[in-house]
Scaffold this motif. Sequence first.
Motif, mmCIF file in Angstrom:
data_model
loop_
_atom_site.group_PDB
_atom_site.id
_atom_site.type_symbol
_atom_site.label_atom_id
_atom_site.label_comp_id
_atom_site.label_asym_id
_atom_site.label_seq_id
_atom_site.Cartn_x
_atom_site.Cartn_y
_atom_site.Cartn_z
ATOM 1 N N ASN A 1 7.729 -23.391 -9.014
ATOM 2 C CA ASN A 1 8.216 -21.756 -8.623
ATOM 3 C C ASN A 1 7.134 -21.818 -7.478
ATOM 4 N N PRO A 2 7.730 -21.772 -6.048
ATOM 5 C CA PRO A 2 6.527 -22.013 -5.206
ATOM 6 C C PRO A 2 6.544 -19.630 -5.183
ATOM 7 N N ARG A 3 7.126 -18.973 -5.787
ATOM 8 C CA ARG A 3 7.390 -17.784 -5.661
ATOM 9 C C ARG A 3 6.564 -17.434 -6.992
ATOM 10 N N LEU A 4 5.535 -18.158 -8.069
ATOM 11 C CA LEU A 4 5.407 -17.655 -8.938
ATOM 12 C C LEU A 4 4.456 -16.213 -9.185
ATOM 13 N N SER A 5 3.293 -16.858 -7.936
ATOM 14 C CA SER A 5 2.553 -15.348 -7.730
ATOM 15 C C SER A 5 3.580 -14.081 -8.018
ATOM 16 N N GLU A 6 4.195 -14.457 -6.529
ATOM 17 C CA GLU A 6 4.962 -12.982 -6.093
ATOM 18 C C GLU A 6 5.680 -12.198 -7.824
ATOM 19 N N HIS A 7 6.223 -13.427 -8.574
ATOM 20 C CA HIS A 7 7.652 -12.711 -9.503
ATOM 21 C C HIS A 7 6.547 -12.151 -10.346
ATOM 22 N N LEU A 8 4.860 -12.977 -10.678
ATOM 23 C CA LEU A 8 4.156 -12.122 -11.693
ATOM 24 C C LEU A 8 3.754 -11.165 -11.008
ATOM 25 N N GLN A 9 3.528 -10.967 -10.184
ATOM 26 C CA GLN A 9 3.167 -9.346 -10.024
ATOM 27 C C GLN A 9 4.089 -8.584 -10.256
ATOM 28 N N LEU A 10 5.402 -9.161 -10.570
ATOM 29 C CA LEU A 10 6.612 -7.872 -10.631
ATOM 30 C C LEU A 10 6.694 -7.642 -11.908
ATOM 31 N N MET A 11 6.859 -8.654 -12.283
ATOM 32 C CA MET A 11 6.713 -8.945 -14.281
ATOM 33 C C MET A 11 5.526 -7.404 -14.525
ATOM 34 N N SER A 12 4.146 -7.528 -13.558
ATOM 35 C CA SER A 12 3.113 -7.267 -14.957
ATOM 36 C C SER A 12 3.653 -5.307 -13.950
ATOM 37 N N GLU A 13 4.277 -5.101 -13.171
ATOM 38 C CA GLU A 13 4.427 -3.954 -12.687
ATOM 39 C C GLU A 13 5.359 -2.751 -13.540
ATOM 40 N N ARG A 14 6.309 -4.588 -14.330
ATOM 41 C CA ARG A 14 7.181 -3.448 -15.295
ATOM 42 C C ARG A 14 7.500 -3.343 -16.425
ATOM 43 N N VAL A 15 6.335 -4.375 -16.328
ATOM 44 C CA VAL A 15 5.810 -4.232 -17.579
ATOM 45 C C VAL A 15 4.665 -3.359 -18.596
ATOM 46 N N ARG A 16 4.127 -2.884 -16.723
ATOM 47 C CA ARG A 16 2.964 -2.005 -16.809
ATOM 48 C C ARG A 16 3.963 -0.688 -16.973
ATOM 49 N N GLU A 17 5.038 -0.390 -16.460
ATOM 50 C CA GLU A 17 5.848 1.031 -16.823
ATOM 51 C C GLU A 17 6.684 0.492 -18.054
ATOM 52 N N LEU B 1 1.166 -9.392 -21.508
ATOM 53 C CA LEU B 1 1.240 -9.178 -19.759
ATOM 54 C C LEU B 1 0.699 -8.262 -18.620
ATOM 55 N N LYS B 2 0.960 -7.157 -18.880
ATOM 56 C CA LYS B 2 0.297 -5.867 -18.075
ATOM 57 C C LYS B 2 -0.545 -7.056 -16.838
ATOM 58 N N GLY B 3 -1.531 -7.406 -16.908
ATOM 59 C CA GLY B 3 -2.185 -8.074 -15.451
ATOM 60 C C GLY B 3 -2.940 -7.170 -15.011
ATOM 61 N N ILE B 4 -3.811 -7.857 -14.018
ATOM 62 C CA ILE B 4 -4.757 -7.078 -13.521
ATOM 63 C C ILE B 4 -4.201 -5.792 -12.801
ATOM 64 N N PRO B 5 -4.793 -4.773 -13.282
ATOM 65 C CA PRO B 5 -3.805 -2.969 -12.776
ATOM 66 C C PRO B 5 -4.066 -3.032 -11.255
ATOM 67 N N ILE B 6 -2.622 -2.760 -10.653
ATOM 68 C CA ILE B 6 -3.552 -2.125 -8.924
ATOM 69 C C ILE B 6 -3.909 -1.542 -8.530
ATOM 70 N N THR B 7 -3.945 -0.148 -9.606
ATOM 71 C CA THR B 7 -5.449 0.992 -9.407
ATOM 72 C C THR B 7 -5.599 1.208 -10.753
ATOM 73 N N ARG B 8 -6.704 1.485 -10.863
ATOM 74 C CA ARG B 8 -7.119 2.558 -12.371
ATOM 75 C C ARG B 8 -8.150 2.794 -11.864
ATOM 76 N N PRO B 9 -8.906 4.680 -12.529
ATOM 77 C CA PRO B 9 -9.554 5.267 -11.900
ATOM 78 C C PRO B 9 -10.721 4.710 -12.406
ATOM 79 N N ILE C 1 0.785 -0.687 0.107
ATOM 80 C CA ILE C 1 -0.105 -0.453 -0.304
ATOM 81 C C ILE C 1 0.482 1.046 0.245
ATOM 82 N N GLU C 2 1.735 1.212 1.065
ATOM 83 C CA GLU C 2 2.474 2.862 0.746
ATOM 84 C C GLU C 2 3.456 2.789 -0.240
ATOM 85 N N LYS C 3 3.720 1.672 -0.462
ATOM 86 C CA LYS C 3 5.096 2.129 -2.555
ATOM 87 C C LYS C 3 4.174 1.947 -3.189
ATOM 88 N N HIS C 4 3.059 1.993 -3.149
ATOM 89 C CA HIS C 4 2.295 2.205 -4.266
ATOM 90 C C HIS C 4 0.771 3.320 -4.437
#
Length: 465
Positions: free
Chosen positions: A214-230, A149-157, A9-12
């Motif tokens: 990869n047990p951390r798959l969800s974490e890695h894909l979330q980070l990928m989503s953020e980078r792809v969106r940037e 590869l964008k996935g679900i947005p963290i936030t949108r209007p 929450i703080e990061k975003h």
Amino acid sequence: MEESVKRFIEKHQLLRPGQTIVLGVSGGSDSMALLHYFNEIRSKQDLRIIAASVDHGLRGEESRQDLQLVADICEEWDIEFKGVQCDVASYKQEHKLGTQQAARTLRYQFFHEMMQEAGADALALGHHGDDQAETMVMQLIRGTNIDALKGIPITRPFATGRIIRPFLSVSKQEIRTYCKKKGIRLREDPSNQEDTYTRNYLRLHVLPLLKEKNPRLSEHLQLMSERVREDLSYLNAQAEQALKAVVQLEPAGPEAAFDIVDFQTLPTALQRRTFHLILNYLYDGRTMDLSYIHEEQFFAMLDPVVANARLDFPDNLSLHRNYGRISFYFGKKDESSPYHFELQPGESIMLPNGSELTAKTTACRDAKEDQYTFACDVTHVKLPLIIRTRQDGDRMTLKGMSGSKKIKDIFIDQKVPIEQRADWPIVTDQSGNILWLAGLKKSNIGKKDSQGNWLQLHYKYKEEM
């Protein structure tokens, strides 16, 4: 889990003190954990929280009990609550939608109304890291665009503020552990265990296999989503500039066009994104059934060996290449009606395409004859002149030629756009001899010096008027 969500929450920057937050709550573990988490932080953050719950009317008494559970817990925790019952089945039939799409539409309509009613700053939803992984895998299966590869947005209007998803940083298992630890009462939807829908199939059969590797798959894909969106945000900004620089957009229609040489000065990545921006402009943001095949067809049109081509896209959108230019427009361009006019010296005529032809006689040949002026010895011409559109088999004899040439071939040689050929003026005399393909090619009839009068024609092309 609490610390992970707090950092996310703080990061975003998803929350600010004093805000009003509507929470989408269904009674399942994800949304009930969200409700509990916000109840825990509301006093520290000075938040006003409102729980919004929807009974879609698809599971009879079970779904009514889901709604009642949320209402009971909100009363127990002193949280504002509002629930609604929807007739998804009727809405689905009326609007010819799938069950999930109809339910989602009605659900978000209710959330929209809730936010407006409360003047809320955000709608918080309980999507988590596994939801993100499912979405990205599903989009990869369905499409080839990098947007998959964008996935679900963290936030949108949304509505009076925006949608936020604070749980994208945590997994489904972490949420279940949180609910068990906090003793949160739940009601899980049994349809989530059916693999009829693609998302459920991925959740039940595919994601567990991937997580074994990869047990951390969800974490890695979330980070990928953020980078792809940037990265895509930067590419889109560059494409917006390219759109303004090389594409002409016309609100009427709407329409768009560009010169291929200018377009191909852009890097391929920008060409692709600019193409999608054009479509987004023309379709006004509507989601259309477009695939990578449409994109490949478009890029094939840019090939230098192609002179003229046309593509038909969904919703009656046409792409038309005329030599070095591509146009986008809806429907078919108005078909030109054939015309046939007579013209005497001393007269002018306005043509249906907006151009003008003027005829006069002079005592001597005008030395200033140019592309838009034609002159010949009047004694070699049978008046009145005929101004008409082309006909099958039209040919004319050009200066320096022993034979004749098809009008169709002249249009091709002169690179006249296909849509302009049907109403291009052809000047003949009463005997049917083609004197002039106005503004393009002249015959050699009556060109020798004469002691008599000269017939002079002037063509004023519509773009010069």
